[in-house]
Design an enzyme around this catalytic site. Structure first.
Site, PDB file in Angstrom:
ATOM      1  N   LYS A 107     -43.023 -22.053  28.563  1.00 51.45           N
ATOM      2  CA  LYS A 107     -43.487 -21.054  27.586  1.00 51.45           C
ATOM      3  C   LYS A 107     -42.466 -19.917  27.491  1.00 51.45           C
ATOM      4  CE  LYS A 107     -47.608 -18.218  26.567  1.00 51.45           C
ATOM      5  NZ  LYS A 107     -48.927 -17.806  27.070  1.00 51.45           N
ATOM      6  N   SER A 161     -52.630 -18.088  23.686  1.00 44.80           N
ATOM      7  CA  SER A 161     -51.318 -17.842  23.168  1.00 44.80           C
ATOM      8  C   SER A 161     -50.336 -18.974  23.457  1.00 44.80           C
ATOM      9  CB  SER A 161     -50.748 -16.542  23.748  1.00 44.80           C
ATOM     10  OG  SER A 161     -50.650 -16.636  25.136  1.00 44.80           O
ATOM     11  N   SER A 181     -55.194 -18.089  27.731  1.00 42.90           N
ATOM     12  CA  SER A 181     -54.045 -18.622  26.999  1.00 42.90           C
ATOM     13  C   SER A 181     -53.472 -19.926  27.501  1.00 42.90           C
ATOM     14  CB  SER A 181     -52.937 -17.575  26.957  1.00 42.90           C
ATOM     15  OG  SER A 181     -53.373 -16.475  26.199  1.00 42.90           O
TER      16      SER A 181
END
Lengths: 498, 99, 503
Positions: A77, A152, A176
């Protein structure tokens, strides 16, 4: 090759059936094939990844002792710094920034020989539940490209679901990791707060953020968990204790005699019908496997969302102050006679997206003199109450469970105009972060009404992460028996160019 | 519940160093009204006898020894700088004064 | 320019002081990271992700800094908090990379202490107790160079250059409670307080406390109220006070400035002002309509500090002798009269005199040299004694040479002059200048006989019992020996030669 699990890939590497370079190349090819549609990746580090792979192959050839995941590729990420590789956090304000240092998570991955394919898309600075807040365009759910992959960490979850990588790292502040896992049919874990180092994890909400492992199976997730977890002297909030034995728990998957607590306030009441249905079926499977289902209550959970949307913005308003165009990142407005102040103001206006600005201002307000007690101060008290609720409930059960989120993946654009509706996606995941305990989401089926994945959430007490893996593995095995094949085999193939 | 005026929001933007457009200020003023309404409910249970939690873990006294470890090189330190001169970060003229 | 004198001011008003002192600790590494703290390094060579505030970096507390702060608190008679936390102080400024400072807010590590200072008043020495509100930890900022303006100051600069080597160095802030009741001695009390603080900190070994280098900084808050009133006046805060002398001048200057305004019926503006060394006046700095809201909240990246009682007691037992007790001890040991003691303290030579004594010099002689000749030269050159090239070792050597008869006092003064001028060590100066006491009685007698025969009338006067006349003869002998004779020996021999007893 790319449809295997990480554990199977590792086996192929150990046996010599394939090389890390070949495995990495196969994934790079897959990314080239489908990522135009999925947009899981913001940056693919082709050269870097192939070099890492070659290094692992060479070490293996020399007979060096390697870790269990050495040579297996992974998607990272874009909120974790990786030296020399662009790290944007999904924001324009960091476009092109190449960190001069590695996060501890990346250091662990490199030491373990895991091959980092590239950086995945995310809601800007981890704020969002759909990856629509990325400054670089949304990621599309591989199950249905018109839908969100969650947020997210939508990029990491989509990369797994699209078979672009067998492993991924996400971060979880209010859900997330777990919510994207739920809507993409993958597995994601938020470890106990402090279980994984935050050094090099660009901070959104410092007392809630945690990096965690993501994969397509519970065992793969456990293997990755043991690579990245552990005490870090560079993170004052990291736990100085041995990593819980999550791989052993995942391999064991024994729930006989375990008490599984269904949270009354999160039992699916009012959730999408198919979500609730799959959740309740999963409870039955766990009961069949020998677990005892009990009901527990957490009366303060109804305040968790409100408290979260005070604490997280407050901490982020302070954490994001460093993005001021002075030392790194975007700088605009630096024309003749412009002051540092005006350059700062202009850069932050242009560099930050709408949701980020909204939360910065909300946080600034909540911390203001005169309002601190009513907002931030009160929210921190709610946190105490939620922790007490969990403590009380865990006296009656070993883990708690709930559906991961109220609905399956919604359409891109469906909720962007209604912030509150968007925030409700996290209603079941947020309490976990507030108390700092562990949380896992694994797929428990698709909703009959739309054929989209549903996630099952397991919550374990502080430092008892292995319990999530035991229960998760048990459920996964039972579901595999029931379906005959992994859930992701039902996902659209996305194959073919254009 | 307290509603925020547009001036209040503009003041927050000033504190947060963000140069907002009029449209943004308008939108935010409306949104804040809704959001603050929703989050204010924390006050219902946050009574005086409930202690605040700053940290999920009850850690204390985490220190490091007073030992020097290698710094970044100046090139690394300045690698992201929008502007630099003489091995220093170059920034536009500063209007305010040091605290 | 008003004609208001200081006496005018104190006739009508009484001052209230508040002093904030920042101390840079001398730890090897920074407060929250392992970068070196060495002064004067090339720019941005002592930075890392933490002190540069790169995205993702996290602070970790330096244990030595905690220890030093606790020592400071104990030396200032404070209570040490059993539970203390760091907090974020949020504001934007380019020299502060995170745009918040990790500091302490409502849970400082030390509270409620005091310092006693003694100053010289018209009624003799008087003691004042300054109460300490709190001692807390925070981090220093980077350094800015303002380019393009006339004086290198921030006003009128085109742009600035930032060096973050200093960012993150541990700072301890010592805040007094308000200090009323100093009356006309406010400037002296302020100076004595900072001096005492400096001595305490130096004795603890936690900082090199060099005001000129910025490792000890003082902000002076001053307000005035009418004599007898219990309503506090508006205060101003004066920064950039870089020496003990400046502390005194700044307080005095602000008192006069406030009085001038109040006398005219104007209000004193609550603001930050900057002290100007050259004029002794202050200049207005930031005058904010709205006070900055720092939005303090507990630092989420750090955990509370809870020093245990055992650790605190160990530190307390290890505290060095209090400067005030040390001064009393030295005064007794050296048998120094009060006035001389006060003179030494005022001239800030106590430490160097002690050093000199420890090298073997007689205390009175050491004191005489430092307070006398060396001070005279320092004043002439308008510099501090510490800036002169002469050291305690040099003076100790010179004192020894005089005691051994190798030098007379007069010759010794020449040697001191030479060392200060940079000509080398005392031995080198003596060799280079050919300084030598004429010890040889034979040589002296030769000179004496010569002078007596040249000035036979004066010599006869002495033979006849008129001793004062010997002075002229001694002078002539000194001249003859180029001043290198020991005048006392000359007198002895001369009188003897002329049939008189030397007494």
């Amino acid at each position: 090759m790319i449809n295997k699990t990480a554990a199977e890939m590792a086996e192929s590497l150990t046996s010599g059936a394939t090389s890390s370079v070949a495995l990495t190349q196969a994934h790079l090819d897959r990314i080239a094939e489908v990522d135009r549609k999925v947009h899981a990746f913001l940056h693919v580090d082709t050269q870097g990844a192939l070099k890492q792979a070659a290094d692992v192959d060479a070490a293996r050839a020399r007979g060096e002792k390697l870790g269990p995941l050495a040579g297996v590729p992974l998607a990272l990420k874009d909120v974790l710094v990786q030296k020399g590789v662009p790290t944007t956090c999904g924001s324009k304000i960091l476009e092109g920034w190449r960190p001069p240092y590695d996060s501890t998570v990346v250091t662990h991955l490199k030491n373990a020989g895991v091959v980092i394919l590239g950086k995945t898309n995310m809601d800007e600075f981890a704020m969002g539940s759909s990856t629509e807040n990325s400054a670089y365009g949304p990621t599309h759910n591989p199950w249905d490209l018109t839908r969100i992959p969650g947020g997210s960490g939508g990029g990491s979850a989509a990369a797994l679901a699209a078979f672009e990588a067998p492993l991924a790292i996400g971060t979880d502040t209010g859900g997330s990791i777990r919510q994207p896992a739920a809507v993409t049919g993958t597995v994601g874990v938020k470890p106990t707060y402090g279980g994984v180092s935050r050094y090099g994890l660009v901070a959104f909400s410092s007392s809630l953020d945690q990096a965690g492992p993501c994969a397509r199976t519970v065992l793969d997730t456990a293997l990755l968990h043991e690579v990245i977890a552990g005490h870090d002297a560079k993170d004052s909030t990291s736990i100085n204790a041995p990593v819980p034995q999550v791989v052993a728990a995942a391999k064991n998957g024994d729930v006989k005699g375990m008490k599984i607590g269904v949270v009354k306030e999160l039992n699916g009441d009012g959730y999408q019908v198919g979500v609730r249905q799959r959740f309740e079926e999963s409870l039955e499977l766990l009961a069949k496997a020998g677990a005892e289902i009990v009901e527990v209550t957490a009366p303060n959970f109804e305040y968790a969302l409100a408290a979260y949307y005070l604490i997280a913005p407050s901490e982020c308003s302070s954490n994001l102050a460093r993005f001021d165009a002075m030392r790194y990142g975007l700088r605009v407005g630096d024309t003749d006679g412009a002051s540092a102040e005006s350059v700062m103001n202009m850069t932050r206006e242009v560099g930050f997206g709408r949701e980020v600005k909204r939360r910065i201002l909300l946080g600034t307000y909540a911390l203001s003199s005169g309002y601190y007690d009513a907002y931030y101060g009160s929210a921190q008290k709610v946190r105490t109450l939620i922790t007490q609720d969990f403590n009380n409930a865990f006296e009656k059960c070993d883990v708690m469970v709930s559906p991961t989120c109220p609905t399956t993946a919604f359409k891109i654009g469906e909720k962007t105009d209604d912030p509150l509706a968007m925030y409700l996606n996290d209603i079941a995941t947020i309490p976990v972060n507030m108390a700092g305990i562990g949380g896992m989401s694994l797929p428990c089926g698709v909703a009959p009404e739309d054929g989209l994945p549903v996630g099952f959430q397991i919550m374990s007490p502080v430092m008892q992460d292995q319990r999530m893996y035991s229960v998760g593995a048990a459920l996964e095995a039972a579901l595999l028996s029931k379906w005959g094949a992994p859930l992701l085999s039902l996902a659209p193939s996305l194959g073919g160019a254009a | 519940m307290s509603a925020l005026s547009r001036d209040d929001v503009a003041n927050l933007a000033r504190l947060a160093r963000i140069e907002m457009t009029d449209q943004e200020l308008e939108n935010l003023t409306t949104e804040f009204g809704v959001i603050l309404n929703a989050v204010a409910r924390v006050q219902e249970v946050a009574t005086t006898d409930v202690p605040a939690t700053s940290h999920p873990l009850a850690l204390t006294n985490i220190f490091r020894s007073d030992v020097v470890i290698p710094s970044l090189t100046p090139e690394e330190a300045l690698s992201g700088a929008p502007a630099s001169e003489e091995q220093r970060f170059r920034v536009p003229q500063i209007l305010g004064e040091e605290a | 320019m008003s004609a208001l004198t200081y006496d005018d001011v104190i006739a009508k008003y009484e001052p209230v002081l508040g002093l904030e002192v920042h101390v840079e600790l001398n730890t090897h590494s920074k407060m929250f990271c392992g970068c070196s703290t060495i002064f004067g390094a090339e720019p941005n060579t002592q930075t890392c992700p933490v002190c540069l505030a790169l995205p993702g970096a996290l602070p970790v507390v330096n244990e030595k800094a905690i220890e030093s702060t606790i020592l400071i608190g104990l030396a200032l008679n404070c209570s040490i908090a059993s539970f203390s936390r760091f907090a974020r102080k949020n504001y934007f400024y380019p020299d502060m990379p995170k745009n918040f400072q990790i500091s302490q807010y409502d849970e400082p590590i030390c509270i409620n202490g005091y310092v006693d200072v003694e100053i010289d008043t018209d009624e003799g020495p008087q003691s004042f107790r300054i109460e300490i509100e709190r001692v807390h930890m925070e981090e220093d900022t980077g350094k800015s160079l303002h380019v393009g303006g006339a004086t290198g100051r921030i006003h009128g600069a085109d742009y600035s250059l930032l060096d973050y080597n200093r960012a993150g160095i541990p700072l301890v802030e010592i805040v007094t409670k308000i200090v009323p009741g100093t009356g006309k001695y406010a400037p002296e009390v302020a100076k004595a307080y900072v001096a005492e603080l400096r001595d305490i900190l130096r004795s603890l070994g936690v900082s090199d406390v060099k005001m000129e280098q910025g490792s000890l900084r003082c902000d002076a808050n001053v307000s005035l109220r009418l004599i007898g009133s219990d309503v506090l006046g508006t205060r101003s805060e004066t920064k950039n006070v870089n020496s003990l002398r400046s502390v005194e001048r700044a307080v005095r200057g602000e008192m006069i400035r406030h009085a001038e305004r109040l006398n005219k019926g104007e209000k004193v503006v609550q603001e930050t002002r900057h002290f100007q060394e050259d004029t002794g006046l202050t200049r207005s700095g930031r005058s904010k309509e709205k006070a900055e809201d720092y939005r303090y909240f507990p630092e989420p990246d750090l955990v509370p500090v809870t020093p245990d009682a055992k650790w605190i007691e160990t530190l307390r037992e290890g505290l060095p002798e209090r400067p005030s007790l040390r001064r009393k001890r030295l005064q007794e040991q050296w048998s120094v009269p009060d006035k001389e003691m006060a003179a030494m303290i005022n001239a800030d030579v106590l430490n160097i005199v002690e050093e000199t004594v420890l090298l073997g010099a007689d205390p009175t002689k050491a004191r005489t040299w430092w307070l006398g000749e060396v001070s005279r030269v320092a004043n002439e050159k308008n510099v501090a004694i510490s800036e002169l090239a002469i050291t305690s070792k040099d003076i100790a050597e010179i004192v020894a040479l005089v005691a051994q008869g190798e030098l007379t006092d007069k010759l010794a003064r020449q040697v001191v002059e030479g060392v200060i001028a940079g000509e080398g060590t005392p031995a080198q100066v003596i060799a280079a200048r050919g300084i030598k006491v004429v010890n040889d009685d034979g040589a002296l007698m030769a000179a004496i006989e010569k002078v007596c025969s040249e000035q036979s009338e004066t010599a006869d006067k002495v033979r006849n019992g008129h001793l004062p006349a010997a002075g002229a003869l001694i002078g002539a002998v000194m001249k003859e020996t180029k001043g290198q004779a020991d005048a006392a020996r000359v007198r002895e021999l001369l009188l003897g030669h002329l049939g008189q007893a030397a007494n």
